[in-house]
Motif scaffolding. Sequence first.
Motif, PDB file in Angstrom:
ATOM      1  N   ALA A  16      23.652  44.307  -0.116  1.00 11.79           N
ATOM      2  CA  ALA A  16      24.146  45.613  -0.585  1.00 11.79           C
ATOM      3  C   ALA A  16      24.766  45.469  -1.970  1.00 11.79           C
ATOM      4  O   ALA A  16      24.528  46.285  -2.865  1.00 11.79           O
ATOM      5  CB  ALA A  16      25.167  46.160   0.407  1.00 11.79           C
ATOM      6  N   ASP A  17      25.551  44.391  -2.162  1.00 15.81           N
ATOM      7  CA  ASP A  17      26.191  44.147  -3.470  1.00 15.81           C
ATOM      8  C   ASP A  17      25.153  44.050  -4.572  1.00 15.81           C
ATOM      9  O   ASP A  17      25.281  44.661  -5.629  1.00 15.81           O
ATOM     10  CB  ASP A  17      26.942  42.800  -3.464  1.00 15.81           C
ATOM     11  CG  ASP A  17      28.262  42.894  -2.750  1.00 15.81           C
ATOM     12  OD1 ASP A  17      28.655  44.018  -2.405  1.00 15.81           O
ATOM     13  OD2 ASP A  17      28.883  41.833  -2.526  1.00 15.81           O
ATOM     14  N   ILE A  18      24.132  43.244  -4.309  1.00  8.62           N
ATOM     15  CA  ILE A  18      23.200  42.978  -5.410  1.00  8.62           C
ATOM     16  C   ILE A  18      22.306  44.188  -5.670  1.00  8.62           C
ATOM     17  O   ILE A  18      21.956  44.471  -6.817  1.00  8.62           O
ATOM     18  CB  ILE A  18      22.388  41.676  -5.206  1.00  8.62           C
ATOM     19  CG1 ILE A  18      21.737  41.302  -6.548  1.00  8.62           C
ATOM     20  CG2 ILE A  18      21.364  41.770  -4.114  1.00  8.62           C
ATOM     21  CD1 ILE A  18      21.489  39.892  -6.773  1.00  8.62           C
ATOM     22  N   PHE A  22      22.240  45.761  -9.240  1.00 14.27           N
ATOM     23  CA  PHE A  22      20.949  45.846  -9.952  1.00 14.27           C
ATOM     24  C   PHE A  22      20.709  47.289 -10.420  1.00 14.27           C
ATOM     25  O   PHE A  22      20.330  47.534 -11.569  1.00 14.27           O
ATOM     26  CB  PHE A  22      19.807  45.399  -9.027  1.00 14.27           C
ATOM     27  CG  PHE A  22      18.463  45.326  -9.713  1.00 14.27           C
ATOM     28  CD1 PHE A  22      17.969  44.122 -10.188  1.00 14.27           C
ATOM     29  CD2 PHE A  22      17.686  46.479  -9.894  1.00 14.27           C
ATOM     30  CE1 PHE A  22      16.739  44.050 -10.835  1.00 14.27           C
ATOM     31  CE2 PHE A  22      16.457  46.413 -10.539  1.00 14.27           C
ATOM     32  CZ  PHE A  22      15.980  45.200 -11.009  1.00 14.27           C
ATOM     33  N   THR A  23      20.987  48.238  -9.511  1.00 14.71           N
ATOM     34  CA  THR A  23      20.752  49.646  -9.823  1.00 14.71           C
ATOM     35  C   THR A  23      21.650  50.086 -10.983  1.00 14.71           C
ATOM     36  O   THR A  23      21.213  50.804 -11.883  1.00 14.71           O
ATOM     37  CB  THR A  23      20.999  50.507  -8.564  1.00 14.71           C
ATOM     38  OG1 THR A  23      20.256  49.909  -7.494  1.00 14.71           O
ATOM     39  CG2 THR A  23      20.530  51.932  -8.748  1.00 14.71           C
ATOM     40  N   ALA A  24      22.903  49.615 -10.963  1.00 11.88           N
ATOM     41  CA  ALA A  24      23.813  49.977 -12.049  1.00 11.88           C
ATOM     42  C   ALA A  24      23.367  49.341 -13.371  1.00 11.88           C
ATOM     43  O   ALA A  24      23.495  49.943 -14.434  1.00 11.88           O
ATOM     44  CB  ALA A  24      25.233  49.514 -11.699  1.00 11.88           C
ATOM     45  N   THR A  25      22.816  48.145 -13.296  1.00 10.41           N
ATOM     46  CA  THR A  25      22.434  47.427 -14.515  1.00 10.41           C
ATOM     47  C   THR A  25      21.133  47.960 -15.116  1.00 10.41           C
ATOM     48  O   THR A  25      21.030  48.183 -16.315  1.00 10.41           O
ATOM     49  CB  THR A  25      22.253  45.917 -14.214  1.00 10.41           C
ATOM     50  OG1 THR A  25      23.436  45.453 -13.573  1.00 10.41           O
ATOM     51  CG2 THR A  25      22.029  45.107 -15.475  1.00 10.41           C
ATOM     52  N   PHE A  26      20.121  48.150 -14.233  1.00 10.93           N
ATOM     53  CA  PHE A  26      18.785  48.471 -14.757  1.00 10.93           C
ATOM     54  C   PHE A  26      18.357  49.923 -14.494  1.00 10.93           C
ATOM     55  O   PHE A  26      17.231  50.304 -14.774  1.00 10.93           O
ATOM     56  CB  PHE A  26      17.748  47.503 -14.167  1.00 10.93           C
ATOM     57  CG  PHE A  26      17.930  46.066 -14.613  1.00 10.93           C
ATOM     58  CD1 PHE A  26      17.669  45.692 -15.922  1.00 10.93           C
ATOM     59  CD2 PHE A  26      18.375  45.089 -13.724  1.00 10.93           C
ATOM     60  CE1 PHE A  26      17.831  44.375 -16.343  1.00 10.93           C
ATOM     61  CE2 PHE A  26      18.541  43.768 -14.134  1.00 10.93           C
ATOM     62  CZ  PHE A  26      18.273  43.404 -15.451  1.00 10.93           C
ATOM     63  N   ALA A  68      12.617  43.581 -10.176  1.00 14.15           N
ATOM     64  CA  ALA A  68      11.643  44.689 -10.170  1.00 14.15           C
ATOM     65  C   ALA A  68      10.765  44.551 -11.412  1.00 14.15           C
ATOM     66  O   ALA A  68      11.270  44.236 -12.502  1.00 14.15           O
ATOM     67  CB  ALA A  68      12.370  46.039 -10.183  1.00 14.15           C
ATOM     68  N   PRO A  69       9.442  44.779 -11.259  1.00 16.21           N
ATOM     69  CA  PRO A  69       8.554  44.675 -12.420  1.00 16.21           C
ATOM     70  C   PRO A  69       8.862  45.764 -13.442  1.00 16.21           C
ATOM     71  O   PRO A  69       9.302  46.855 -13.075  1.00 16.21           O
ATOM     72  CB  PRO A  69       7.151  44.883 -11.829  1.00 16.21           C
ATOM     73  CG  PRO A  69       7.303  45.087 -10.379  1.00 16.21           C
ATOM     74  CD  PRO A  69       8.751  45.142 -10.022  1.00 16.21           C
ATOM     75  N   THR A  70       8.633  45.442 -14.715  1.00 13.79           N
ATOM     76  CA  THR A  70       8.941  46.413 -15.772  1.00 13.79           C
ATOM     77  C   THR A  70       7.713  47.205 -16.201  1.00 13.79           C
ATOM     78  O   THR A  70       7.827  48.205 -16.892  1.00 13.79           O
ATOM     79  CB  THR A  70       9.457  45.688 -17.036  1.00 13.79           C
ATOM     80  OG1 THR A  70       8.477  44.713 -17.400  1.00 13.79           O
ATOM     81  CG2 THR A  70      10.782  45.019 -16.803  1.00 13.79           C
ATOM     82  N   GLY A  71       6.518  46.716 -15.860  1.00 18.71           N
ATOM     83  CA  GLY A  71       5.287  47.341 -16.356  1.00 18.71           C
ATOM     84  C   GLY A  71       5.001  46.922 -17.794  1.00 18.71           C
ATOM     85  O   GLY A  71       4.043  47.367 -18.408  1.00 18.71           O
TER      86      GLY A  71
END
Length: 406
Positions: A16-18, A22-26, A68-71
Amino acid sequence: MNPPAGIPPRPTADTADIVSAFTATFRREPSVVWSAPGRVNLIGEHVDYNGGPVLPFAIQHRCYLAAAPTGERTVTVRSAQFPADTTTADIADLRAAGDSPARRAGWGSYVLGVIWALGQVGVYVPGVDVLVDSSVPVGAGLSSSAALECAAVGAFCDLADADIEGPQRAVIAQRAENDFVGVPCGLMDQMASTCATAGHALLYDTYNHHKEQIPLNVSDDGYEFLIVDTGAAHGLVDGEYARRRTACEQAARLLGVKSLRLVADLGPQQSAHLITAITDTTLRHRARHVVTEIHRVHQAADALKHGDWPRLGTLMTASHNSLRDDFEVSSPQLDTAVQTLLNAGALGARLTGAGFGGSVVALIATTQTQTAAHAITTTFKNARYTTPTTTTAIPSQGAHRQTPHT
Ligand code: GLA
């Protein structure tokens, strides 16, 4: 083996932390989360690059990695432990590096190294955003770098849709460290981080790749494995590690064998006799450590299977003495921690990992743990050493994919 030290470990990290970090960062959710543990080695030190057997187990401290892939072609790697520090690369450059990439330093290079090493076996990772959050103490000899690499291999295999088995994932992680980061480590740490199972020690033979999971049921008899992180930086480790490795190779060459493991296989008496033929004192001592340590691992595995804790403890302490006197990889802090633990009633204690600093592992009755921890703190304080950290090691599961609720 030598990422930046000094960042205190977080006591826990979880999915849950990560995911929220991750969502906040990217600004989007990760497509995959993996975790991989650090390890403590019970016995079998500096033998994994000599074809010997090792007996580590995975600990409860883990590295979590979300991706997560960036495309696009860009790789961006960030860490909850080093928020000011972002590593970037272009996938095309990593591929173009061929089989002898330029060495790159810094923690982010372990992740780039995994992308590179996967490419070497035909697994092509797309451009990707990566966030790492680890509770494995850095620079403590508990394999924070293997945990990072092994979590990365798992996550990137998922992204590239590659189904690779544990032992091969460990080899890819080791290749990243050897050839991309430039640390000539053996395979023990990556094997432990990838293939260990909860409640077991992993007996892994680096010569024939045989693996055996041995139940670690010390707590049934009132004992535990205590880790003391001396907090002492092991700055010398990389150069000295490479020198030990070279010395072992020279000793093997002098004895006309491919690896010192083959000398150990002759048995205690014959191998001891053979080693006396090495006239160079340092090389003779290095070889003597490796060969006697290999014998100790076999005996320790047997003691573990029979629940013979006093014997296991004696072997652990003998291992420390050999690492201190013959292999010369101990330090005043490690020796002080071992002696203090033995004085406090531990059945055995030894440095774990490469040495020159880092941690000690002890086998001790649970009823004596508090007194021992107190004695360590007091002794270190009186000696004006850095304040040590004491933790009970819990034999944990190797690398795996995290589902949303784990
Ligand atoms: C480090 C290396 C391992 C092993 C140990 C010493 O942890 O990464 O491969 O050689 O030192 O046993």
